[in-house]
Design a protein around this motif. Structure first.
Motif, PDB file in Angstrom:
ATOM      1  N   GLU A 298      -9.187 -32.664  13.513  1.00 22.80           N
ATOM      2  CA  GLU A 298     -10.424 -32.108  13.459  1.00 22.80           C
ATOM      3  C   GLU A 298     -11.417 -32.990  14.461  1.00 22.80           C
ATOM      4  O   GLU A 298     -12.656 -33.192  14.360  1.00 22.80           O
TER       5      GLU A 298
ATOM      6  N   GLU B 159     -15.140 -31.523  15.644  1.00 22.18           N
ATOM      7  CA  GLU B 159     -15.737 -30.970  14.545  1.00 22.18           C
ATOM      8  C   GLU B 159     -17.174 -30.736  14.979  1.00 22.18           C
ATOM      9  O   GLU B 159     -17.775 -29.743  14.431  1.00 22.18           O
TER      10      GLU B 159
ATOM     11  N   HIS C 175     -17.480 -24.858  11.729  1.00 22.93           N
ATOM     12  CA  HIS C 175     -16.290 -25.657  11.338  1.00 22.93           C
ATOM     13  C   HIS C 175     -15.761 -25.943   9.797  1.00 22.93           C
ATOM     14  O   HIS C 175     -16.801 -26.196   9.079  1.00 22.93           O
TER      15      HIS C 175
ATOM     16  N   SER D  29     -13.389 -27.996   7.139  1.00 23.85           N
ATOM     17  CA  SER D  29     -12.404 -28.944   7.076  1.00 23.85           C
ATOM     18  C   SER D  29     -11.464 -28.413   6.272  1.00 23.85           C
ATOM     19  O   SER D  29     -11.643 -28.043   4.870  1.00 23.85           O
TER      20      SER D  29
ATOM     21  N   SER E 160      -6.133 -35.733   7.142  1.00 26.28           N
ATOM     22  CA  SER E 160      -7.113 -35.304   8.167  1.00 26.28           C
ATOM     23  C   SER E 160      -7.549 -36.329   9.304  1.00 26.28           C
ATOM     24  O   SER E 160      -7.676 -37.498   8.983  1.00 26.28           O
TER      25      SER E 160
END
Length: 382
Positions: free
Chosen positions: A200, A203, A211, A213, A225
């Protein structure tokens, strides 16, 4: 002389770096191949990093990073990403590049398979080969707006599959996966009991598509992540990223971090604290700059009749040059650089599905971007 390990020869080279390094040897090149933000670093970030050096704050830090940075990241994850974690789930890394490698090191063994987006960031496949794992690309096709096909994923998953990699906003596509697509990918991973690695890094740069997550939707602790301050704050050379893990990996991560990097340098970590906790207005200005560049670029491509994927995130344009590349976009990109003095990243550097396409970085001066695109060959009139 002793030979290198056999798997070394199987690690794919970067087709992006090949073009970039050739461009560095030429004069008068418009550089659109590398994802380097063209905006300046905010003064308060530079001041904090400079202060750390001047104060000789250069000792080792904990393997996971300095406490103020981990706390700043935890607050940011809650506020921005909808992710609530303990500090022991946050590990400061040498850029998101190391975060990706660290997560794959923890989840993949020799012969294990990892599902990777194609087109996808080149490091994904490189990491898999370096870890003796098997990269299994899942195609993102133009006729599906470059979104994942769940049916195709079901055909590709097997007994040795251990990890699914998701990248949204996407490098190289400049695409953002809708929330329902992210949820469907997570459901797929749960059905097959896979780990998920979500990249990400981009982001903060989305344009009309929010966006999502992946870890914010995770209910059973399977998502790693990878984030970074590199693109958000134009700190690419500072090399500060962070890996957010499911609960329960602190012991293993402490060992892995010690063996791989020990820790990230202290001044860069202090600069990252200032970046995350400080005023974010400059991030908004950068996003507006990239959005305006992309709008001007797509208007020019429309005028010239050149096909592209409508960008909804990151700062890249994914452009179809198949009318000129004749099935070898890597070779075409090299000739284009030598003849037109414009560097672009060949789509095939990101996987087989990228053949016939190029990635152009819009984080450049408007004049350079539009001049570079004006030199692209347009398709013949219908």
């Amino acid at each position: 002389m002793p030979l290198l390990a056999p798997h070394v020869a199987q690690v794919p080279a970067s087709g992006i770096r090949r073009i970039h390094e050739l461009a560095l040897r030429l004069d008068g090149v418009i550089g659109l191949a590398i994802g380097e933000p063209d905006v300046p670093v905010a003064p308060h970030i530079l001041a904090e990093g400079s202060a750390a050096w001047l104060e000789d704050d250069t000792d080792y830090t904990p393997n996971g990073g300095i406490l103020p940075l981990r706390e700043a990241v935890r607050e940011k994850l809650h506020r921005r990403n909808g992710i609530d974690v303990d500090l022991e789930q946050i590990w400061v890394t040498n850029g998101a590049t190391q975060a990706l490698h660290l997560a794959m090191s923890l989840t993949l063994g020799p012969g294990d398979e990892v599902l990777l987006p194609d087109p996808g960031y080149t490091t994904f496949a490189m990491n898999a080969q370096m870890l003796h794992a098997v990269a299994v690309p899942y195609p993102l096709r133009p006729d599906a707006a470059f979104l994942p096909d769940l049916g195709e994923l079901e055909r590709l998953v097997g007994e040795r599959t251990r990890l699914l990699v998701i990248n949204s906003p996407s490098n190289p596509l400049g695409a953002v996966f809708p929330p329902e697509v992210v949820a469907a990918l997570l459901d797929f991973a749960a059905r097959h009991d896979l780990w998920v690695l979500s990249d990400e890094v981009y982001e903060e740069f989305t344009y009309g598509s929010p966006h999502t997550s992946v870890a914010a939707l995770d209910r059973d602790g399977r998502v790693f992540s990878a984030f970074s301050v590199s693109k958000t704050y134009a700190l690419t050379g500072a090399r500060v990223g962070y890996l957010v893990t499911p609960p329960g990996f602190a012991t293993e991560l402490r060992i892995y971090q010690e063996a791989i990097i020990s820790c990230v340098n202290t001044p860069a970590q202090r600069a990252a604290v200032a970046a995350i906790r400080g005023d974010q207005e400059h991030v908004g200005r950068a996003a507006a700059h990239y959005r305006e560049n992309l709008a001007a670029a797509t208007a020019l491509l429309d005028e010239r009749g050149i096909r592209y994927l409508e960008p909804t995130g990151a700062f890249y344009l994914w452009i179809d040059v198949s009318h000129a590349s004749e099935g070898d976009v890597a070779g075409w990109a090299e000739r284009f650089l030598l003849e037109q003095r414009v560097s672009v990243a060949p789509g095939s550097a990101f996987g087989r599905t990228g053949e016939g396409w190029i990635r152009v970085c819009a984080a450049a001066s408007r004049d350079d971007l539009l001049e570079g695109l004006s030199r692209l060959p347009a398709p013949a009139p219908a």
